[in-house]
Each structure stands twice: as C-alpha cells, then as structure tokens.
Scaffold this motif. Structure first.
Motif, PDB file in Angstrom:
ATOM      1  N   UNK A 173      18.484-130.794  11.972  1.00  0.00           N
ATOM      2  CA  UNK A 173      19.264-130.572  10.640  1.00  0.00           C
ATOM      3  C   UNK A 173      19.354-131.770   9.812  1.00  0.00           C
ATOM      4  N   UNK A 174      19.039-132.970  10.316  1.00  0.00           N
ATOM      5  CA  UNK A 174      18.895-134.289   9.542  1.00  0.00           C
ATOM      6  C   UNK A 174      18.017-133.789   8.216  1.00  0.00           C
ATOM      7  N   UNK A 175      16.936-132.982   8.463  1.00  0.00           N
ATOM      8  CA  UNK A 175      15.970-132.750   7.291  1.00  0.00           C
ATOM      9  C   UNK A 175      16.673-131.496   6.367  1.00  0.00           C
ATOM     10  N   UNK A 176      17.186-130.463   7.005  1.00  0.00           N
ATOM     11  CA  UNK A 176      17.504-129.612   5.933  1.00  0.00           C
ATOM     12  C   UNK A 176      18.257-128.543   6.740  1.00  0.00           C
ATOM     13  N   UNK A 177      18.910-127.257   6.051  1.00  0.00           N
ATOM     14  CA  UNK A 177      19.409-126.234   6.561  1.00  0.00           C
ATOM     15  C   UNK A 177      18.726-124.879   6.703  1.00  0.00           C
ATOM     16  N   UNK A 178      19.135-124.015   6.891  1.00  0.00           N
ATOM     17  CA  UNK A 178      18.407-122.787   6.979  1.00  0.00           C
ATOM     18  C   UNK A 178      17.764-122.315   5.742  1.00  0.00           C
ATOM     19  N   UNK A 179      18.490-122.657   4.633  1.00  0.00           N
ATOM     20  CA  UNK A 179      18.087-122.273   3.315  1.00  0.00           C
ATOM     21  C   UNK A 179      16.605-122.950   2.845  1.00  0.00           C
ATOM     22  N   UNK A 180      16.501-124.163   3.272  1.00  0.00           N
ATOM     23  CA  UNK A 180      15.069-124.970   3.023  1.00  0.00           C
ATOM     24  C   UNK A 180      14.297-124.694   4.166  1.00  0.00           C
ATOM     25  N   UNK A 181      14.597-124.405   5.215  1.00  0.00           N
ATOM     26  CA  UNK A 181      13.598-124.417   6.448  1.00  0.00           C
ATOM     27  C   UNK A 181      13.028-122.840   6.188  1.00  0.00           C
ATOM     28  N   UNK A 182      13.888-121.996   5.598  1.00  0.00           N
ATOM     29  CA  UNK A 182      13.279-120.458   5.527  1.00  0.00           C
ATOM     30  C   UNK A 182      12.067-120.429   4.472  1.00  0.00           C
ATOM     31  N   UNK A 183      12.357-121.209   3.287  1.00  0.00           N
ATOM     32  CA  UNK A 183      11.086-121.288   2.300  1.00  0.00           C
ATOM     33  C   UNK A 183      10.098-121.957   2.897  1.00  0.00           C
ATOM     34  N   UNK A 184      10.149-122.991   3.772  1.00  0.00           N
ATOM     35  CA  UNK A 184       9.155-123.741   4.494  1.00  0.00           C
ATOM     36  C   UNK A 184       8.547-122.587   5.236  1.00  0.00           C
TER      37      UNK A 184
ATOM     38  N   UNK B 165       7.374-144.391  -1.000  1.00  0.00           N
ATOM     39  CA  UNK B 165       8.614-143.614  -1.057  1.00  0.00           C
ATOM     40  C   UNK B 165       9.310-143.525   0.034  1.00  0.00           C
ATOM     41  N   UNK B 166      10.757-143.447  -0.040  1.00  0.00           N
ATOM     42  CA  UNK B 166      11.622-143.187   1.244  1.00  0.00           C
ATOM     43  C   UNK B 166      12.706-142.539   0.643  1.00  0.00           C
ATOM     44  N   UNK B 167      13.583-141.836   1.597  1.00  0.00           N
ATOM     45  CA  UNK B 167      14.448-140.972   1.275  1.00  0.00           C
ATOM     46  C   UNK B 167      15.856-141.259   1.788  1.00  0.00           C
ATOM     47  N   UNK B 168      16.851-141.007   0.914  1.00  0.00           N
ATOM     48  CA  UNK B 168      18.101-141.192   1.504  1.00  0.00           C
ATOM     49  C   UNK B 168      18.690-139.921   2.428  1.00  0.00           C
ATOM     50  N   UNK B 169      19.344-140.161   3.434  1.00  0.00           N
ATOM     51  CA  UNK B 169      19.905-138.749   4.126  1.00  0.00           C
ATOM     52  C   UNK B 169      20.822-138.187   3.213  1.00  0.00           C
ATOM     53  N   UNK B 170      20.690-136.756   3.166  1.00  0.00           N
ATOM     54  CA  UNK B 170      21.902-136.094   2.314  1.00  0.00           C
ATOM     55  C   UNK B 170      23.201-136.281   3.233  1.00  0.00           C
ATOM     56  N   UNK B 171      24.272-135.871   2.363  1.00  0.00           N
ATOM     57  CA  UNK B 171      25.597-136.108   2.918  1.00  0.00           C
ATOM     58  C   UNK B 171      25.800-135.267   4.188  1.00  0.00           C
ATOM     59  N   UNK B 172      25.336-134.267   4.227  1.00  0.00           N
ATOM     60  CA  UNK B 172      25.573-133.562   5.807  1.00  0.00           C
ATOM     61  C   UNK B 172      24.673-134.217   6.841  1.00  0.00           C
ATOM     62  N   UNK B 173      23.719-134.645   6.405  1.00  0.00           N
ATOM     63  CA  UNK B 173      22.576-134.871   7.495  1.00  0.00           C
ATOM     64  C   UNK B 173      23.204-136.270   8.082  1.00  0.00           C
ATOM     65  N   UNK B 174      23.799-137.138   7.494  1.00  0.00           N
ATOM     66  CA  UNK B 174      24.224-138.624   8.119  1.00  0.00           C
ATOM     67  C   UNK B 174      24.910-138.728   9.411  1.00  0.00           C
ATOM     68  N   UNK B 175      25.365-137.333   9.664  1.00  0.00           N
ATOM     69  CA  UNK B 175      26.211-137.213  10.932  1.00  0.00           C
ATOM     70  C   UNK B 175      25.322-137.013  12.217  1.00  0.00           C
TER      71      UNK B 175
END
Lengths: 445, 242
Positions: A131-142, A21-31
C-alpha cells in the motif's frame, strides 16, 4: 499562498534534483512503512487465472515492456530524516514464483526491492502490491496493462481500453500526484471518534502462514438475494460478516463480552477517483465505516442488511468522507509534525493508527465489482480474484471480484479461528445462495 | 395552503403576513406597506471566522503600531513615576534603554518587512548602543563598555552573523549546518570567557569554554565528515525533505 496553490504544491509528489527523480509518499502511504512487517505486510493482491499455463518468458518481457510506463512504481523505499521517500530503482522487476501463502514474507523497507511483486504459478498470474505504492485502483490498471501486454507477447492483440495503458505513452503528470493533498479542505471538521470495535479472540497462525478461504458464488443469485433485501452486493457481504460477528460475540462468556469493543464496524474502501477528477496512480481511497452496536441485542439478518445500507448511504462520499482527508492531511501539514524526526514521528504514527484506525475496525469488505478486460482477453482469463492486506487484529477481511457469472469472495486471515468465514458463508448459503468453497490450507471450512 | 413566497413556510389560513420576513400574504398581498416592519438586514455581531477582514498589510500596520505604542506607554509610565517620586530621572533610564533595544529588535523589523538585512544591522548596532547606554547610565564616563561590553557585543555579532551567513550560503545543506552552528557557539563561548577573564582578573584562563569546545568541536568535525561522505552519494534535499 491561496488554498488551491498550497494544495497543488503539497500534491506534487514527483521531485527531482541533481541525483535524479524521487517521489514523496502520498498522505495515506506515510503510515504503512511504520505499521507493516513481514507478516502483516499491508500488501494486497490481484490474481488472474488463465486458460493455459503461464509462459514465463512472455510474462518477464511484458513486465519489462510496461515498466517505463509506470515510473512511480519502479522504486524502492528509502528512509529520510523527516519522512520516507521513494527512489527509482533503475532496474526492471522480474516475476517470482507464487506461494501457497500469498502476501507474506515481505519487508517493504528492504533496499533495492520493489514494493510489489508479480508472481506466477501454473496458469495463475498475481500482482502483490504494498500500500505504500498504491491502492486497488492504481494496481488494477497496472495489472490489466500487464495482462494485455502478456497476451500481446503471446500473439493475442486486444482492443484499446481506458484502464489499460499503452506502454509507449507518456505518464500524465497527474498520475504522480498525491490527490489527498490536492483535494484537502481545511475548513471541514474532522470525523468524530468512534467506539471501539468488537474483535474475535484467537491465536495466530504460525509466522508467514496466511489462510485464504475463497467462496465462489453465482452472481445472478447473489444479486437476486441482495435485491430482495434492498441492498447492494457489498452491503450484503457486510451484513453477513456482521451477522457472523454477532454470533461469535453472543457465544462469548459475559466477562469477554464486557472486555471486547461494542461495535461491529467494517471498513469498506471507496475509490475516490470516482468522486474527484484525478488520474492519480497513487493511493486515493477512503472508507465507509458501517457499524452496528452489538450491545443492543440480536439483529436478524434483514435488519442488519438494512442498517448497513442506511449507514453507508448516510456517509456521502462528497460530504462526509472528505472529512477523513481533512483529518489525515491536516495533521500531516502541521509544522510541528513535519519537523519531527522520522523516528519520533513513527512513535506517534503508531499511536495515531492504534487509536484512530485499528481499534475501530472489526474487519473490511473490498468489492471491486465486475472486472473486465478488453476483448478478446476476457475469454482467456477464467478467473480473477483480489485479496485484502493481512491483519493480526481483524479477521473478517473480504476481497470480492465479479468475473463473468461468478463472484470470487476471498477471506484472508492470519488467525487460527475460521469462525467468521464459516458463519458468514453459512449465512449466505442459508439465504439460498449456492456457495462453493476453496481454501489454501488443509481441513477447509 | 398559505405559503410565504420568501420563506416557503406554511403560515396558516388566518395569517396576513409572514412573521419571519414581514411580507404580506393572502388577500392583502397586493396592498402596499408591510403589516409588520420587515426585519432589518442583520449584520453579524462578531466575525464568525475570527480572522477579521484585514489585509496582510493592515495586519502588519496594526501589529507595529500596537507594539510601538505599548512600549512607549511602558517607558513613559516608568519615567513619569520615577520623576514624580524623585524629582528627576534615575532608575527609569534602565527600562527605557531596555525597551528601546527590544523595540529595535522586534518593532523596527515590522517597519522594514522586506529588508531583513537592514533590520539585522539595526539590531546589531542597537545591542552596542544598548550596552553603551547602560554604562553611561551607571556613571558619567564609560567604565566597562569600552573594555568589555563593546568587544563582547562585537564578538557575539561577528560570530553569530558569520554562522548565519555560512548556513545561508552553504551550497549543500545537511549535517554541515549543525556543525556550523556548533562551531559558532564554540567561538562565542571562547570569546565570552576570554573577554570576561581579561576584564575581571587581568589574566586569561579558559575553563568552562574549553569544556564546551572539547565537547562541540569533535562532534562538529564528525558531522562534517559524515556530511561530506553522504553528500557525494546522496541527495540531501531528498533526505531532509520536510
């Protein structure tokens, strides 16, 4: 192909081939890989202080235990010909020592390195995530899942909670998705360009130094003051920072005022998961951008609070904010953009970010609100904090968390000047809010 | 308040009908017939989306009809002018042949949208026919077509189609695609100079095409080498995802 199918095709960020498997970066993470470096890391931080010193073997075991539940985070960043992508690392992250200067000295492009790190020191556990991985919403669950597992390893079982994942459960396919692409609407007009923002002029701290100024405020008093102005706590903080910015601008000589941008504009992230039905664990935040024109004379604090309140109200998350998705996703879907080699694309990304993002901002306020953990963990954590990513150009970056009866408001800055923090907290104190300050550097504010 | 039941606007106490929709209001509301003729349902004068209401099939039909008719008008106009001026067809045969060839390449594929192989075959045959027609227009017999035009067309087509097939059939697509294109271009350049030298001078002396070959072949080989090295360790689909 109809729009919905096309959106789902682009939103499918989890790919696989004969190599795995591999993952495409989400639209915000690209930058973010383009804009980040070892100092302006684009990492944000969540930290919890426990009622006892951290037991490192339990923390390591907890991290190893929950890692398979978050496969989209157990990756490293790779450079493709057209785009960057994420590839599973096939190893388990281990905690590293915490440092006086958080979210510093990290290169997200380094191979074989997770784009996050779990740090521990004394009784504090911290998650620093790029931020290439996630934002606060995802990180908070982790982070909450990590804390719950840590306490489980220490013999403290907790109740089930929707934002604490079971380590034995299977990730839902929606957790991988790029929700920006899924909820893209091509028919929306893109946001209008904004005037340049006012930013303070200050030399930077030495490399890898990052000043964190923490204000500890009683939540009931802050709410009482906010209510007296008819605004929310986030809006009160925004108004305090804008007030600080106008004070600083007024003290500048006329030629500096002329050269600086006219607007005090703050970035206030919104968790778009509350607006759109998605379980994504990748980035899915957009921004309110309240602003006031500092050329129009001096505002009193009540006026500033009211202006911020109405500006935020006018930017409806259902109508106005999706225009940001229309701009960002629409641009990245254009064929000529997709077919540009990454090296050339990066030049344009820098220009895009400088012209559309960085120049419009004076600072930001990210208020995660009241955080809780499942019982009985709430009583085992004495303090919770968050920190916005460091920036070399904006100084008023405030990350706030309500934990128990206190608000922990963290200003992070790479600049030598402490004026924004000083004036903002001074303003809050002048409103009758008792403010207790801490700082990770000598000679605190 | 005298509210229009349709529009919801306040019309004032004196109004007997709504000036927007014509509906009777007030004491006359029960009387039949409008005081003002109701506005007819307005059809939009232009398509606000600018896209038309055509299906993809209709769009294809219109496109190919427009292309065919435009090209027929161009060829017919040239022929008519030529005939009116000279009394017979001379120079107009060149644009007619050229337009016919362009139609085979551009217009015909629109008639067989699901059969790209047939369209490519017809275009390939069309190139040979076009060159043959040009030679025939020049004189009563073939002069350069058999010894130069036909071999040139065949070489370009064979190497061109061969390269396309190799690219399409490649199991792993990556830098090898670039090297295939480079090899195809080299072969076409060498064959063009070989055939033109043989026709013009009677002897073959490869000059410019050998420079092309020296430049492109080593690059192609290097790319193949890189491709084979990367392909064994890295997913090219991942590396080149768009």
């Amino acid at each position: 192909m109809d729009a919905d199918r096309l959106n789902r095709k682009y939103a499918n960020a989890a790919r696989a081939d004969e190599f795995g498997p591999w993952y495409v970066l989400d639209n915000a993470a690209m930058i973010f890989p383009v804009m980040s470096d070892r100092t302006a890391t684009y990492m944000f931080r969540l930290a919890a202080t426990l009622d006892e010193p951290v037991h490192l073997p339990s923390l390591s075991a907890a991290l190893a235990r929950i890692a398979p539940r978050f496969p989209y985070y157990m990756v490293d960043l790779h450079r493709g010909f057209f785009w960057n992508y994420l590839q599973p690392l096939g190893k388990v992250p281990v905690p590293v020592p915490d440092h006086r200067y958080p979210v510093q000295d990290f290169d997200v492009r380094k191979r074989g390195q997770f784009p996050f790190r779990v740090r521990a020191r004394g009784s504090r556990i911290a998650l620093e995530m790029h931020h290439v991985l996630s934002d606060g919403g995802g990180a908070l669950i982790f982070f909450k899942t990590l804390l719950a597992q840590y306490f489980r390893n220490r013999g403290v079982e907790s109740e089930a909670a929707p934002d604490v994942f079971d380590p034995d459960s299977t990730p839902h396919p929606e957790e991988y998705e790029d929700a920006y692409n899924r909820f893209f609407r091509s028919e929306l007009p893109v946001p209008e360009p904004r005037p340049h923002a006012f930013r303070i002029v200050s030399p930077l701290l030495p490399a890898y130094q990052f000043r964190v100024t923490t204000g500890i405020l009683p939540v009931d008093k802050v709410k009482e003051v906010s209510k007296s102005f008819g605004v929310t706590v986030t809006e009160l903080f925004c108004a305090a920072i804008m007030d600080a910015l106008q004070e600083i601008r007024a003290a500048y000589p006329a030629w500096m005022r002329r050269r600086s941008g006219p607007m005090a504009t703050l970035e206030v992230p919104i968790n778009m998961r509350k607006v759109y039905p998605t379980r994504t664990m990748r980035n899915f935040s957009l921004y309110f951008m309240p602003s006031v024109d500092l050329r129009l004379g001096r505002y009193d604090f009540g006026e500033l609070a009211e202006l911020v309140h109405h500006r935020i109200k006018s930017e409806s998350p259902e109508r106005e904010i999706p225009r940001q998705i229309a701009r960002n996703v629409g641009l990245s879907r254009r064929q000529y953009v997709r077919l540009l080699p990454l090296g050339i694309k990066e030049i344009f990304m820098r220009m895009f970010y400088n012209s559309m993002g960085k120049n419009f901002l004076s600072g930001g306020v990210s208020n995660l609100g009241l955080l809780t953990l499942p019982e009985p963990l709430n009583s085992r954590v004495t303090r919770m904090e968050c920190l916005m990513p460091p920036s070399r150009v904006t100084c008023g970056n405030l990350g706030a968390v309500t934990w128990g009866d206190r608000i922990y408001a963290n200003f992070g800055s790479l600049m030598k000047s402490r004026e924004v923090e000083r004036l903002a907290f001074k303003r809050l104190a002048s409103l009758g809010i008792p403010v207790r300050l801490e700082c990770n550097m000598e000679d605190p504010v | 308040m005298n509210l229009c039941p349709n529009c919801g606007v306040d019309l004032g106490d004196e109004a007997r009908s709504c000036p927007l929709c014509g509906v009777r209001v007030g004491p006359d509301a029960d009387k039949p017939g409008p005081a003002i003729h109701p506005l007819p349902h307005m059809e939009p004068l232009f398509d606000p989306d600018g896209k038309g209401n055509f299906t993809p099939r209709e769009k294809l039909f219109i496109t190919r009809e427009v292309i065919t008719v435009c090209m027929a008008i161009a060829a017919g106009s040239a022929a008519a002018i030529n005939y009116l001026v000279s009394g017979h067809l001379t120079w107009s045969l060149y644009p007619a042949a050229s337009i016919a060839f362009v139609w085979l390449c551009v217009g015909f594929p629109l008639y067989v949208p699901k059969r790209p192989g047939l369209a490519l075959t017809v275009a390939a045959a069309g190139l040979i026919g076009y060159l043959g027609a040009l030679d025939l227009i020049d004189g009563p017999k073939y002069t350069w077509f058999v010894s130069l035009g036909l071999p040139l067309a065949l070489c370009i087509e064979v190497f061109g189609i061969g390269t396309v097939l190799a690219v399409v059939k490649a199991r792993r697509k990556g830098l090898n695609i670039v090297s295939m294109i480079l090899f195809g271009v080299t072969a076409i350049c060498l064959s063009i100079e070989y055939l033109t030298d043989r026709f013009v001078r009677g002897e073959v002396l490869l000059q410019w095409s050998s420079i092309v070959a020296f430049a492109l072949v080593p690059v192609g080989i290097f790319l193949v080498y890189i491709h084979l090295r990367i392909a064994t360790t890295t997913s090219l689909r991942k590396f080149f995802h768009v």
